[in-house]
Design a protein around this motif. Structure first.
Motif, mmCIF file in Angstrom:
data_model
loop_
_atom_site.group_PDB
_atom_site.id
_atom_site.type_symbol
_atom_site.label_atom_id
_atom_site.label_comp_id
_atom_site.label_asym_id
_atom_site.label_seq_id
_atom_site.Cartn_x
_atom_site.Cartn_y
_atom_site.Cartn_z
ATOM 1 N N MET A 173 -1.841 -3.435 7.517
ATOM 2 C CA MET A 173 -2.046 -2.632 6.320
ATOM 3 C C MET A 173 -3.064 -1.548 6.664
ATOM 4 O O MET A 173 -4.179 -1.840 7.101
ATOM 5 N N ILE A 229 -1.559 2.508 2.474
ATOM 6 C CA ILE A 229 -2.043 2.720 1.112
ATOM 7 C C ILE A 229 -2.712 4.087 1.087
ATOM 8 O O ILE A 229 -3.735 4.303 1.742
ATOM 9 N N VAL A 234 2.419 -3.880 -4.206
ATOM 10 C CA VAL A 234 2.429 -4.250 -2.788
ATOM 11 C C VAL A 234 3.202 -5.546 -2.583
ATOM 12 O O VAL A 234 4.032 -5.664 -1.669
#
Length: 250
Positions: A5, A186, A237
């Protein structure tokens, strides 16, 4: 399968985009207090958020006709271009903001930070991809106690090309030794989203007051991948990861 991530910093983990907007607005007003209103510069900043320092400064100078005012300061700052002088005025203001720990801590985005902590607890690799310079990014991470949460931190100092070029995300992929299609990014800005897409990564965008309109009108992402309310970040997510596990289109 998502194994890494990757987070943007400004506007994603901390509201430094707002602080940067304020610093550009005050710098522009300082150059021409008789005609430039800070509110107008703040509004114009929405169009360039996420771009490189040179691109932002150049765009604002042109928008408000400040090239000659900035050029008059080049010798004072020892720089070669008007945009560089403008940046020096703006950095003086921004550095003063960064010197206030309470200001930085009060501007963190708790839901994004919570997602970062959750990713670490679940054994996911994590990294930061920011267009801030190393010293500024490091100070923010230290104030928020987040430096140790990342396996690797990449800043503007580590790449030749700024977002929306995918260079910084491809650098993280190589460094973590995880292929792009197993990375989830993100982001908060259209430029950052473009960079992640160009790197062939999955993306969830967290909209801010500076990026919301352009995220929705750019059509870069499906609406399900744009989070307008930060409370919905984790569910968005989780939904994307669930679809990938089932082999469904992201």
């Amino acid at each position: 399968m998502i194994r890494a991530m990757l987070f943007d910093l400004d506007g994603t983990l901390v509201q430094t985009e707002r602080l940067k907007a304020i610093s550009y607005a005050r710098a522009a007003h300082e150059l021409c207090p008789e005609t430039v209103a800070e509110a107008a510069v703040m509004d114009a900043y929405r169009e360039v958020v996420g771009l490189s320092r040179q691109e932002v400064a150049t765009a604002l100078l042109e928008r408000f006709g400040l090239e000659s005012r900035a050029a008059a300061l080049m010798q004072e700052f020892g720089v070669q271009e008007p945009w560089q002088a403008f940046v020096q005025v703006r950095l003086r203001i921004y550095e003063h903001m960064l010197a206030d720990p309470d200001l930085i801590r009060s501007n963190c985005w708790p839901h994004s930070v919570a997602l970062l902590h959750l990713a670490r607890r679940r054994g996911c690799r994590t990294a930061l991809a920011t267009m801030s310079r190393c010293r500024q990014a490091g100070r923010i991470l230290d104030l928020l106690g987040l430096r140790q949460e990342f396996d690797f931190v990449a800043t503007r100092d580590d790449v030749e090309h700024a977002k929306p070029d995918p260079e910084i995300y491809l650098l993280l992929s190589r460094t973590l030794q995880i292929p792009p299609h197993e990375c989830l990014v993100i982001e908060d800005s259209p430029a950052g989203v473009q960079a992640a897409i160009a790197a062939d990564m999955h993306v969830i965008a967290v909209a801010t007051p500076f990026t919301r309109e352009r995220l929705h009108t750019s059509c870069l992402l499906p609406e399900s991948h744009i989070v307008d309310d930060a409370v919905e970040l984790l569910p968005a997510v989780e939904a994307l990861i669930s679809r990938l596990r089932r082999g469904a289109p992201a």
